[in-house]
Design an enzyme around this catalytic site. Sequence first.
Site, short mmCIF file in Angstrom:
data_model
loop_
_atom_site.label_atom_id
_atom_site.label_comp_id
_atom_site.label_asym_id
_atom_site.label_seq_id
_atom_site.Cartn_x
_atom_site.Cartn_y
_atom_site.Cartn_z
CD GLU A 49 -2.88 1.15 2.23
OE1 GLU A 49 -2.94 0.35 3.21
OE2 GLU A 49 -3.77 2.24 2.25
CD GLU A 378 -9.37 -2.69 7.51
OE1 GLU A 378 -9.72 -1.43 7.76
OE2 GLU A 378 -8.43 -3.34 7.77
#
Length: 659
Positions: A49, A378
């Site tokens: 990320e 998420e």
Amino acid sequence: MKRNVISTLFVGSLLLSSIYGNAQKATLEVDASKTITKIQPTMFGLFFEDINFAADGGLYAEMIKNRSFEFEKPLMGWEQPKSNRSSMNKESGMALPINIAANNTNFCRVEINNDKGYALINEGFRGMGVKKDAKYNLSLKAANPNGAIKKIIFQLIDKDQKVLGETSIVPKSTDWTNYTAQFTATQTEAKAKLKITFEGTGTIDLDMISLFPEDTWKNRKNGLRKDLVQLLYDVKPGFLRFPGGCIVEGRTLSDRYQWKKSVGNVEDRKTMMNRWNVEFNHKLTPDYFQSFGLGFFEYFQLSEDIGAEPLPILSCGMACQYNTGELAAMNELDPYVQDALDLIEFANGAVTTTWGKIRSDMGHPKPFNLKYIGVGNEQWGTDYIERYKVFEKAIKAKYPNIIIVSGSGPSPDGEHFDYAMKELKELNAELVDEHYYRSPQWFRENAGRYDNYDRKGPKIFAGEYAAQSVSGANPNNRNNWECAFSEAAFMTGLERNAEVVHLTSYAPLMAHEDAWQWTPDMIWFNNLQSYGSANYYVQQLFSTNKGTDLLTITQDGKALIGQNNLYASAVKDVNSKEIIVKLVNTAETASEVSIDLKGAKLGSKGSMITLVSTNLQDENTFAEPKKITPKQSEYKVTKGKQQLNLPAYSVTVLKLKTI
Ligand code: AHR
């Protein structure tokens, strides 16, 4: 007399135990006659990320920050040290002498008057790392409308203004033109800057001022930082998940990661603020933007380079629920779904398809052979499940063989998790992403987490995990040895459950020493150096010894999930013809273990790799990057059971050749 003998023995054993610890004996049985399941080649992978300056300022080797003046404050990263300086402006695209990229509308107009002292200086990403005798490639666009500027001089300077390398260009053209030049650095410096001065008086326009080391991974022009990719390569990862993480979702939907904006010409990729820029008040990084120089093409190429399956995760029309939680309405999901379908075409489509052609034009006519795609990161709740269904239907209708990764939210338990798992199971979801950022103790206590998971239910992608030495997302978390060996203990449980756990990855992957927002991280770097944390070496040990077939390893018929602080898993590798046993001793004392191996004939030689450190707080650092690293030694096979001493706080990999 007798009393003396006893006390001598006692003192002797005390001495021995202080050296070897209070050895406890455990007999472990490994059954090599039966394969429980095949280990997935994807078992241990990487999660990337752009957090902690992992892309711009990290893996992407660009050294100029805000090269195209597209940051919110267009001159951020650029200094003009003289107070009586010439003026410098940014203009909108309207004012460009010619129409350059629509996504890169700002440029820098420098007006040089008679003041000879004017300089424009770029500070890099908390400095620029330059190495003595290494070459650096400079490129820029310039327009010299009146031919007034005769020369542009570029110098690498240190903090005392000492020149570490110099080059120049003659901006001949009145129109926007690309120029290139090269430096050789005369000295190694971690915090160099690029200084630009001008000969002549008048106006000149500049844009896309870029500087890369010539020495990049695979020598790709304007490519990736070699030392960092090498660390990734050395893990032999089964997959590379990208581009995140929460960066996929965005704080709002408009700043979600849109892969289509990250491909094509680098200068056409629109710069935007990185979502981690303002995420944490304790760690604000106002100069954190995404140039997308490392975009989806480069992620696919990197996956291929390091032998990892590409695993892109896309927005499912839900912005980060920790931020705005903005939702794309159900009847407005089409563009999001189309992004997923087009991505599969970009990766796998023939060169005659719209997106396959773009991939081909970028230099990769062959497909990238994408097998997985993630829907959302998420997310949680009914909104997610509703949206997931739409994606699943559309993807499977067009690409039935693509495996879809769904999400179970940010926690490995609780209401949201239970709801997601129940729904996803009913939907026959193929692969569910679970995240756990928990204490080291949690990791030790959950080594049996998957022992009772339904073998017929969705397969598991342990997509983000890391032991937190203080608490989740706490800036004081450390990559200490207790965290690392606790993760190893947990990973024996992941491996032991390879029937259900198909992919796993530590998160986050990388952090810049001076510009991070989140800790712990697997790899730390500054502008010159990089090192793997103890956690990195745990990952590497498991990944490079993952074997091909899962075996059982038991004590008194039970899996080792912390009895006497011992954890274990076993595999065989049909290619190297080895039995590989992983053993983790989380006790403060050593442990004697004997291994009773059934169903395989051993040769005389084996090897043992040990990762150990004496203190729970120990960690690798820039000063001591190899403090905790694997040490390999020969292991002499004995007749009957194999004897091992597992040091206190240790991870051991025993490799036995079979005949
Ligand atoms: O790894 C850091 C962050 O943790 C990721 O972006 C997110 O998915 C998780 O909450």
